[in-house]
Design an enzyme around this catalytic site. Structure first.
Site, PDB file in Angstrom:
ATOM      1  N   TYR A   1       4.143   3.945   0.934  1.00 20.98           N
ATOM      2  CA  TYR A   1       4.846   4.542   2.064  1.00 20.98           C
ATOM      3  C   TYR A   1       5.871   3.520   2.575  1.00 20.98           C
ATOM      4  O   TYR A   1       5.883   3.110   3.724  1.00 20.98           O
ATOM      5  CB  TYR A   1       3.887   4.996   3.178  1.00 20.98           C
ATOM      6  CG  TYR A   1       4.418   6.211   3.881  1.00 20.98           C
ATOM      7  CD1 TYR A   1       4.449   7.452   3.242  1.00 20.98           C
ATOM      8  CD2 TYR A   1       4.962   6.133   5.160  1.00 20.98           C
ATOM      9  CE1 TYR A   1       4.983   8.568   3.859  1.00 20.98           C
ATOM     10  CE2 TYR A   1       5.497   7.245   5.785  1.00 20.98           C
ATOM     11  CZ  TYR A   1       5.496   8.457   5.128  1.00 20.98           C
ATOM     12  OH  TYR A   1       6.033   9.568   5.744  1.00 20.98           O
TER      13      TYR A   1
ATOM     14  N   HIS B   1       9.023  -3.524   3.695  1.00 14.09           N
ATOM     15  CA  HIS B   1       8.688  -3.730   2.278  1.00 14.09           C
ATOM     16  C   HIS B   1       9.959  -4.036   1.485  1.00 14.09           C
ATOM     17  O   HIS B   1       9.964  -4.888   0.597  1.00 14.09           O
ATOM     18  CB  HIS B   1       8.057  -2.472   1.677  1.00 14.09           C
ATOM     19  CG  HIS B   1       6.802  -2.018   2.351  1.00 14.09           C
ATOM     20  ND1 HIS B   1       6.753  -0.921   3.178  1.00 14.09           N
ATOM     21  CD2 HIS B   1       5.534  -2.505   2.313  1.00 14.09           C
ATOM     22  CE1 HIS B   1       5.512  -0.746   3.613  1.00 14.09           C
ATOM     23  NE2 HIS B   1       4.755  -1.691   3.111  1.00 14.09           N
TER      24      HIS B   1
ATOM     25  N   SER C   1       3.961   1.318   8.142  1.00 16.17           N
ATOM     26  CA  SER C   1       3.654   2.658   7.626  1.00 16.17           C
ATOM     27  C   SER C   1       2.849   3.434   8.662  1.00 16.17           C
ATOM     28  O   SER C   1       2.922   4.653   8.737  1.00 16.17           O
ATOM     29  CB  SER C   1       2.856   2.547   6.329  1.00 16.17           C
ATOM     30  OG  SER C   1       3.504   1.675   5.427  1.00 16.17           O
ATOM     31  N   ARG C   2       2.067   2.722   9.479  1.00 21.10           N
ATOM     32  CA  ARG C   2       1.211   3.389  10.471  1.00 21.10           C
ATOM     33  C   ARG C   2       2.008   3.908  11.671  1.00 21.10           C
ATOM     34  O   ARG C   2       1.447   4.666  12.475  1.00 21.10           O
ATOM     35  CB  ARG C   2       0.099   2.438  10.935  1.00 21.10           C
ATOM     36  CG  ARG C   2      -0.950   2.173   9.855  1.00 21.10           C
ATOM     37  CD  ARG C   2      -2.174   1.453  10.392  1.00 21.10           C
ATOM     38  NE  ARG C   2      -3.279   1.468   9.456  1.00 21.10           N
ATOM     39  CZ  ARG C   2      -3.594   0.452   8.623  1.00 21.10           C
ATOM     40  NH1 ARG C   2      -2.880  -0.649   8.628  1.00 21.10           N
ATOM     41  NH2 ARG C   2      -4.618   0.561   7.797  1.00 21.10           N
TER      42      ARG C   2
ATOM     43  N   ILE D   1      10.485  -7.338   9.864  1.00 26.43           N
ATOM     44  CA  ILE D   1      11.618  -6.422  10.040  1.00 26.43           C
ATOM     45  C   ILE D   1      11.230  -5.409  11.125  1.00 26.43           C
ATOM     46  O   ILE D   1      10.129  -4.858  11.105  1.00 26.43           O
ATOM     47  CB  ILE D   1      11.955  -5.687   8.715  1.00 26.43           C
ATOM     48  CG1 ILE D   1      12.228  -6.698   7.595  1.00 26.43           C
ATOM     49  CG2 ILE D   1      13.133  -4.743   8.913  1.00 26.43           C
ATOM     50  CD1 ILE D   1      13.407  -7.625   7.818  1.00 26.43           C
TER      51      ILE D   1
ATOM     52  N   LYS E   1       4.605 -10.075   9.115  1.00 27.10           N
ATOM     53  CA  LYS E   1       4.045  -8.985   9.941  1.00 27.10           C
ATOM     54  C   LYS E   1       2.516  -9.065   9.932  1.00 27.10           C
ATOM     55  O   LYS E   1       1.865  -8.893  10.954  1.00 27.10           O
ATOM     56  CB  LYS E   1       4.528  -7.648   9.373  1.00 27.10           C
ATOM     57  CG  LYS E   1       3.723  -6.438   9.759  1.00 27.10           C
ATOM     58  CD  LYS E   1       4.187  -5.909  11.074  1.00 27.10           C
ATOM     59  CE  LYS E   1       3.363  -4.777  11.639  1.00 27.10           C
ATOM     60  NZ  LYS E   1       2.488  -4.062  10.783  1.00 27.10           N
ATOM     61  N   ASP E   2       1.945  -9.322   8.747  1.00 25.13           N
ATOM     62  CA  ASP E   2       0.493  -9.511   8.613  1.00 25.13           C
ATOM     63  C   ASP E   2       0.237 -11.012   8.495  1.00 25.13           C
ATOM     64  O   ASP E   2      -0.074 -11.527   7.414  1.00 25.13           O
ATOM     65  CB  ASP E   2      -0.020  -8.759   7.380  1.00 25.13           C
ATOM     66  CG  ASP E   2       0.259  -7.276   7.484  1.00 25.13           C
ATOM     67  OD1 ASP E   2      -0.571  -6.564   8.043  1.00 25.13           O
ATOM     68  OD2 ASP E   2       1.335  -6.837   7.037  1.00 25.13           O
TER      69      ASP E   2
ATOM     70  N   MET F   1       0.847  -1.203   0.000  1.00 22.75           N
ATOM     71  CA  MET F   1       0.000   0.000   0.000  1.00 22.75           C
ATOM     72  C   MET F   1       0.880   1.250   0.000  1.00 22.75           C
ATOM     73  O   MET F   1       0.397   2.357   0.255  1.00 22.75           O
ATOM     74  CB  MET F   1      -0.931  -0.002   1.210  1.00 22.75           C
ATOM     75  CG  MET F   1      -1.927  -1.160   1.156  1.00 22.75           C
ATOM     76  SD  MET F   1      -3.444  -0.828   2.034  1.00 22.75           S
ATOM     77  CE  MET F   1      -2.837  -0.573   3.693  1.00 22.75           C
TER      78      MET F   1
ATOM     79  N   HIS G   1       8.963   1.101   3.600  1.00 22.00           N
ATOM     80  CA  HIS G   1      10.029   1.120   4.611  1.00 22.00           C
ATOM     81  C   HIS G   1      10.855  -0.162   4.453  1.00 22.00           C
ATOM     82  O   HIS G   1      10.624  -0.951   3.520  1.00 22.00           O
ATOM     83  CB  HIS G   1       9.426   1.247   6.012  1.00 22.00           C
ATOM     84  CG  HIS G   1       8.323   0.275   6.298  1.00 22.00           C
ATOM     85  ND1 HIS G   1       8.531  -1.084   6.377  1.00 22.00           N
ATOM     86  CD2 HIS G   1       6.988   0.445   6.474  1.00 22.00           C
ATOM     87  CE1 HIS G   1       7.398  -1.694   6.623  1.00 22.00           C
ATOM     88  NE2 HIS G   1       6.430  -0.787   6.673  1.00 22.00           N
TER      89      HIS G   1
HETATM   90  P1  AMP Z   1       1.374  -2.922   3.456  1.00 23.82           P
HETATM   91  O1  AMP Z   1       1.950  -1.866   2.580  1.00 23.82           O
HETATM   92  O2  AMP Z   1       1.319  -2.546   4.898  1.00 23.82           O
HETATM   93  O3  AMP Z   1       0.074  -3.474   2.929  1.00 23.82           O
HETATM   94  O4  AMP Z   1       2.395  -4.134   3.415  1.00 23.82           O
HETATM   95  C1  AMP Z   1       2.775  -4.723   2.201  1.00 23.82           C
HETATM   96  C2  AMP Z   1       3.528  -5.983   2.484  1.00 23.82           C
HETATM   97  O5  AMP Z   1       4.694  -5.684   3.269  1.00 23.82           O
HETATM   98  C3  AMP Z   1       2.703  -6.998   3.298  1.00 23.82           C
HETATM   99  O6  AMP Z   1       2.952  -8.305   2.802  1.00 23.82           O
HETATM  100  C4  AMP Z   1       3.250  -6.821   4.693  1.00 23.82           C
HETATM  101  O7  AMP Z   1       3.131  -7.969   5.509  1.00 23.82           O
HETATM  102  C5  AMP Z   1       4.706  -6.519   4.411  1.00 23.82           C
HETATM  103  N1  AMP Z   1       5.312  -5.825   5.556  1.00 23.82           N
HETATM  104  C6  AMP Z   1       4.863  -4.688   6.145  1.00 23.82           C
HETATM  105  N2  AMP Z   1       5.629  -4.379   7.214  1.00 23.82           N
HETATM  106  C7  AMP Z   1       6.556  -5.358   7.313  1.00 23.82           C
HETATM  107  C8  AMP Z   1       7.635  -5.619   8.227  1.00 23.82           C
HETATM  108  N3  AMP Z   1       7.894  -4.830   9.256  1.00 23.82           N
HETATM  109  N4  AMP Z   1       8.394  -6.727   8.010  1.00 23.82           N
HETATM  110  C9  AMP Z   1       8.132  -7.552   6.965  1.00 23.82           C
HETATM  111  N5  AMP Z   1       7.141  -7.360   6.074  1.00 23.82           N
HETATM  112  C10 AMP Z   1       6.359  -6.275   6.241  1.00 23.82           C
END
Ligand code: AMP
Length: 280
Positions: A32, A37, A186-187, A176, A149-150, A30, A34
């Site tokens: 933003y 990702h 991102s939050r 991570i 993480k999710d 989504m 870090h």
């Molecule tokens: P999001 O942008 O939050 O929807 O996350 C996109 C992908 O990155 C999802 O598969 C998340 O599980 C993964 N992700 C987000 N934060 C982390 C993290 N801290 N460590 C590993 N993967 C992450």
């Protein structure tokens, strides 16, 4: 690296790669971005000839009153990170490209989505499954990368791929964290300095749970309670859930036998954060 906004442009690029016999990895995000990702992109770059990163804040997975409008966005920064990491294509569609006005088909799941985050976010996983299905159909990757993480999302996507016979390998990647233990998200940008400090209670309480698992505690409720007790010492924290579930079917467990997921969701002020540990 190219940035495209339409389904047609992605298809055209992937078709050209396929004609050259190249493999394709997909990292859905989504934005933003870090280091969490980035770890997914790094792995995808290592394992595929070409890598597509999707950057799309998916309206369908946000409930009423959630943070769809305020979700952080910074496409220039995201593009720089993807380019540096070696991605080949960013797919950054407008919501109208993904969901035209006559859109009316959904992918839903009758198991795995009722508990954990699904309890407080009842329409969330229908939105996730639908958008990930669309991304799979648009990009047709060999492999797709998701973070632990999710953890519930990872389990749901694996199950969807199995049920619907997507010939795509789902690669789960470790969480991570910041140096002090907070899982990158991102939050986290929503947190003020005091809340940022308070947010450490998530990883600290999970470390306590993990310690008990590793020293052989088999009573899931004792582990759960130890985590709850620790979170409750933090005045800014409000528990959404603390659960110990079977990592295969996400059902609550009483006695720990096989692989378990210890998952928590905690409000720090107004910000809802999640974290987990998995013991195989
Ligand atoms: P999001 O942008 O939050 O929807 O996350 C996109 C992908 O990155 C999802 O598969 C998340 O599980 C993964 N992700 C987000 N934060 C982390 C993290 N801290 N460590 C590993 N993967 C992450």
């Amino acid at each position: 690296m190219k940035i495209v906004e339409t389904v047609a442009e992605v298809r055209e690029q992937v078709k050209a790669w396929r004609q050259e016999g190249l493999s394709v990895g997909l990292v859905p995000t989504m934005g933003y971005l870090h280091e969490g990702h980035q770890s997914l992109i790094d792995r995808a770059v290592a394992e595929n000839d070409r890598v597509v990163v999707s950057v799309f804040v998916n309206p369908m997975q946000f409930g009423v009153g959630e943070d769809l409008e305020s979700y952080p966005r910074d496409m220039d920064r995201d593009a720089a990170l993807c380019e540096k990491a070696g991605a080949d294509l960013i797919f950054h569609p407008e919501p109208s490209e993904m969901y035209p006005q006559d859109f009316s088909s959904f992918v839903d799941m009758s198991t795995l989505t009722g508990g954990l985050c699904g309890k407080t976010r009842p329409i969330h996983f229908r939105g996730v499954c639908t958008v990930v299905s669309k991304l799979f159909n648009i990009v047709t990757p060999d492999r797709a990368y998701f973070g632990q993480k999710d953890a519930q999302q990872l389990a749901v996507i694996r199950h969807m791929v199995h049920d619907l016979s997507y010939g795509i390998e789902i690669v789960g990647c470790p969480i991570i964290r910041e140096e002090d233990g907070l899982a990158k998200s991102s939050r986290n940008t929503y947190l003020n300095p005091q809340e940022r400090q308070a947010a450490l209670i998530l990883s600290q309480s999970l470390a306590e749970g993990k310690k008990r698992l590793e020293t052989g505690e088999k009573n899931a409720d004792k582990i759960r309670q130890a985590i709850v007790d620790q979170i409750e010492t933090e005045p800014l924290a409000k528990i959404d859930y603390v659960e110990v579930v079977d990592w295969n079917n996400l059902e609550p467990v009483q006695t720990i036998q096989g692989p378990v997921l210890v998952a928590i969701a905690v409000y720090i002020g107004k910000t809802r954060l999640i974290d987990n540990v998995i013991q195989q």
